[in-house]
Structures are given as structure tokens and as C-alpha cells.
Design an enzyme around this catalytic site. Structure first.
Site, PDB file in Angstrom:
ATOM      1  N   ASN A 193     -10.731  -2.770  -6.720  1.00 50.51           N
ATOM      2  CA  ASN A 193      -9.909  -1.923  -7.588  1.00 50.51           C
ATOM      3  C   ASN A 193     -10.426  -1.919  -9.025  1.00 50.51           C
ATOM      4  O   ASN A 193     -10.285  -0.919  -9.743  1.00 50.51           O
ATOM      5  CB  ASN A 193      -8.459  -2.400  -7.610  1.00 50.51           C
ATOM      6  CG  ASN A 193      -7.721  -2.170  -6.312  1.00 50.51           C
ATOM      7  OD1 ASN A 193      -6.749  -2.871  -6.028  1.00 50.51           O
ATOM      8  ND2 ASN A 193      -8.166  -1.216  -5.512  1.00 50.51           N
TER       9      ASN A 193
ATOM     10  N   ASP B 125       0.851  -1.185   0.000  1.00 49.26           N
ATOM     11  CA  ASP B 125       0.000   0.000   0.000  1.00 49.26           C
ATOM     12  C   ASP B 125       0.890   1.240   0.000  1.00 49.26           C
ATOM     13  O   ASP B 125       2.008   1.228   0.515  1.00 49.26           O
ATOM     14  CB  ASP B 125      -0.902  -0.024   1.247  1.00 49.26           C
ATOM     15  CG  ASP B 125      -2.009   1.015   1.178  1.00 49.26           C
ATOM     16  OD1 ASP B 125      -2.377   1.435   0.066  1.00 49.26           O
ATOM     17  OD2 ASP B 125      -2.507   1.419   2.244  1.00 49.26           O
TER      18      ASP B 125
END
Length: 261
Positions: A88, A39
């Protein structure tokens, strides 16, 4: 104007500290399976003045190859990398998603040709574009006979979807063999569900690491992480250093795992 990142952790004292950390680890206390939520790639790109988040994703992908090397060199058996969630696929901007898909395809190809690593996609192919599916399938086929580090690429992955797919698979198998609902209720166990997950047959992750300081699972390995230890690193994904990982392993070794007790 784009800025260049200064190398991190190159000094003599850093190398001495890193060596000391590594030497302090007992191989018997290392995790067998490490899961990584990479991340902070987009923030990394913004901080360095890049115009496109793709630069952050490329840097993150390069870091993941390094991370796999660290794991392999320490004798860790399985690593799962969370590269592209099912969310996503619908929430990222089209241009960014296209770049990310290309980067993941390139990474899968590269990893399948590197060392003795076995590559496996974990996730649903349902909403993935055909070129990415082809790249993931080719990486799996190319590395299928290898016996080294087992690398799970979590692509098109969602923990809730995985559990749903497992249950559908169990019901379909049971129906195909002529079983009744009563029989299914009797045979349904956590072990049976686990065997039908994308990671069926693999050990659950002992340690889940997330970069960028965020402290959430983001629909990642919800079933498998029931008894995992968690470690959160402040560094953005591309800035992850060996000492960050070694500290995570040192911390893991000191924890008393209760497995729900």
C-alpha cells in the site's frame, strides 16, 4: 451529493437471530487468535457516492473498533487487524495514503485508551512516516501494562518481508554469539523462525477472516496462517455485522482442524 448508509441489522428479528447465534457458541470451540483482513472500504465509499476513499477508510476503522469489542466480549485473546500493507505504501495515491496514515494513527491512539486492550504494531517501520511511527509507539507504550485483549495492528506489514526480517535477525544473533554457519544450520527450526517473527511469542491465528468477498491472503501472515482456517465474508468492510462474525465463529466450530495432517 453524498448518500447516507441505511443502518443494517436493526430489526427485532435480526436481534433475535443474533442472540440465538451467540447463545449457540461454545466458549471452548472459539478461536484464541482471530486475524482480520479488512477489505472493501473504497468500494463502500464509491457505492455511497462519497468523493473521497477516506470516508470508506474512516468507516472501516470505526467498524474495526466494533469488531474488537465483539471479540473481547466473547473472550477471544488476540486479534490482528491488517490495516496497511507494505505494498500500500507504494501503490496507493499520495492523497489517499496520507488520509489512511492519519486514520490509522487516530485509531491506534483511540484503541490504546479503550478498555484494557494492549496495542502492538506488527510490521516494518522502515517506510512509515515519522508521525505514524510516533503514534504507534505511543499507543504501544500507553497500553504496555494492560492485560486484556491483545490487538496487533499490522501496519507497514508484508508476510514475505516478515520472514526475511526473521531470518536476518536469527543470522545476526547467531553471528553476535560467534556461531558458525554449520551451527546455524543445525539450530535453524520452524520454532526458532516463529520466535523471531513480528508476532513472536503469540499463538498463530486460528481463524483468518476477509471481508468484501475477495479470497486471497494479500501477503498477510504467510508463516503464521499455515494451519489457520479461512472464512470469507461478502460484506464490504464497513458493512460487517455481528451476525457475519458469529456465523464465521459457528462455521469455525464445525471444522475438523488437521494441522497439516
Amino acid at each position: 451529493m453524498q448518500k447516507r448508509q441505511e443502518p443494517l441489522g436493526r430489526g427485532v428479528l435480526y436481534r433475535v437471530y443474533q442472540r440465538r447465534l451467540r447463545n449457540s457458541l461454545n466458549p471452548e470451540t472459539l478461536p484464541r487468535h482471530v486475524a482480520m483482513i479488512i477489505d472493501g472500504n473504497r468500494r463502500w465509499a464509491r457505492q455511497l457516492g462519497y468523493d473521497s476513499p477516506a470516508e470508506g477508510h474512516r468507516a472501516g476503522a470505526a467498524k474495526m473498533r466494533e469488531f474488537l469489542e465483539w471479540c473481547d466480549d466473547l473472550g477471544i485473546s488476540v486479534v490482528t487487524l491488517y490495516l496497511l500493507s507494505a505494498d500500500n505504501l507504494t501503490q496507493r495515491a499520495p492523497d489517499e495514503l496520507a488520509d489512511l496514515i492519519e486514520i490509522i494513527a487516530e485509531l491506534a491512539d483511540e484503541l490504546s485508551r479503550y478498555r484494557d486492550w494492549r496495542i502492538q504494531q506488527v510490521g516494518s517501520k522502515k517506510d512509515l512516516p515519522e508521525p505514524l511511527i510516533a503514534a504507534l509507539d505511543a499507543a504501544e507504550a500507553r497500553s504496555a501494562g494492560k492485560s486484556g485483549l491483545h490487538v496487533n495492528l499490522a501496519v507497514g506489514y508484508g508476510g514475505r518481508t516478515e520472514i526475511t526480517d526473521a531470518m536476518r535477525s536469527i543470522v545476526a544473533d547467531h553471528h553476535a554469539h560467534g556461531g558458525s554457519l554449520e551451527d546455524l544450520a543445525e539450530t535453524l527450526t520452524p520454532e526458532l523462525i516463529g520466535a523471531h517473527l513480528y508476532t513472536g511469542g503469540q499463538p498463530d491465528p486460528d481463524l483468518v477472516i476477509r471481508t468484501s468477498g475477495e479470497q486471497r491472503l494479500s501477503d498477510f501472515m504467510l508463516w503464521q496462517s499455515a494451519h489457520s482456517e479461512f472464512y470469507f465474508v461478502e460484506a464490504l468492510g464497513p458493512n460487517l455485522r455481528p451476525v457475519d462474525f458469529l456465523r464465521a465463529l459457528r462455521d469455525f466450530a464445525t471444522r475438523q482442524r488437521r494441522f497439516g495432517g
